[in-house]
Scaffold this active site. Structure first.
Site, PDB file in Angstrom:
ATOM      1  N   GLY A  19      -1.434  -1.458   6.526  1.00 58.58           N
ATOM      2  CA  GLY A  19      -1.865  -1.379   5.170  1.00 58.58           C
ATOM      3  C   GLY A  19      -1.322  -2.087   4.147  1.00 58.58           C
ATOM      4  CG  ASP A  42      11.670   0.326  -3.145  1.00 61.24           C
ATOM      5  OD1 ASP A  42      11.368   0.567  -2.153  1.00 61.24           O
ATOM      6  OD2 ASP A  42      12.457   0.932  -3.967  1.00 61.24           O
ATOM      7  N   GLY A  53      -0.392   8.970  -2.404  1.00 64.27           N
ATOM      8  CA  GLY A  53       1.029   9.422  -2.883  1.00 64.27           C
ATOM      9  C   GLY A  53       0.716  10.107  -4.109  1.00 64.27           C
TER      10      GLY A  53
END
Length: 209
Positions: free
Chosen positions: A18, A75, A167
């Site tokens: 993804g 990140d 998330g």
């Protein structure tokens, strides 16, 4: 002067299909042929950094050295002001189930609950300011690198709302909106997200005139 990416292959330092699809789409207009570290069979390095920049560089540099090609890594995570910036670089770790919490894997509802529990432990007046960070790192096989940092500020809400995000999106309300990231259509979210901010800086620096 910033080193520029040329055309040709760019390794996306991820094993997540993804994420490869999302990043490839963002870079498609610039003549780059993106391939994932996973497709090349590259190992995932241990993310031992204490900042988003350190972890992004660890991933990008490992992929560049192993492949002999330039590599891009990201990140990202959520930081909460009242929790001294936690979960921060441990954003995904807070979602990881322990042996007593069920089957191995990540449980984002559990992670959101941990953040909310920490805030409630501070009392009803605890500030709910938070921000998402994204660092994009480009590394070349010879060791040169550059980084781009993006951020979006907002506040945390409870209970979680929305079905479109992932998330911590269901509890994050970006500044200027009344909707959580999980209630905002993906196309709209991509215009204002931390990743969009970082990519805008990368594109302006790498491909701008």
């Amino acid at each position: 002067m910033t080193r520029k990416l040329g055309g040709g292959k760019l390794v996306i330092a991820t094993h997540n299909a993804g994420k490869l699809k999302e990043i490839s789409a963002l870079l498609a207009p610039y003549g780059l042929d993106c391939i994932s570290a996973g497709a090349l069979g590259l190992p995932e390095p241990a993310e031992t950094g204490t900042t988003f920049v350190e972890n992004a560089l660890i991933k990008a540099e490992a992929a560049a050295k192993a492949s002999g090609l330039p590599a891009l890594a990201d990140d990202s995570g959520l930081s909460v002001a009242a929790l001294d910036g936690k979960p921060g670089v441990y954003t995904a770790d807070w979602a990881q189930r322990q042996w007593f919490e069920g089957e191995p894997g990540r449980d984002w509802y559990m992670a959101m609950g941990k953040v909310e529990g920490c805030l409630q432990a501070l009392g009803p007046d605890a500030a709910r300011d938070a921000w998402f960070s994204c660092v994009l790192a480009i590394a070349w096989p010879d060791g040169e690198n550059t980084v781009y940092e993006g951020r979006v500020d907002g506040t945390l809400t409870w209970p979680p709302r929305g079905e479109m995000g992932f998330g911590y999106d269901p509890v994050f309300v970006p500044t200027g909106s009344e909707l959580t990231f999980a209630e905002i259509a993906p196309g709209e979210k991509h215009k204002v997200s931390h990743r969009a901010d970082a990519f805008a800086k990368l594109v302006a620096d790498q491909f701008g005139s």
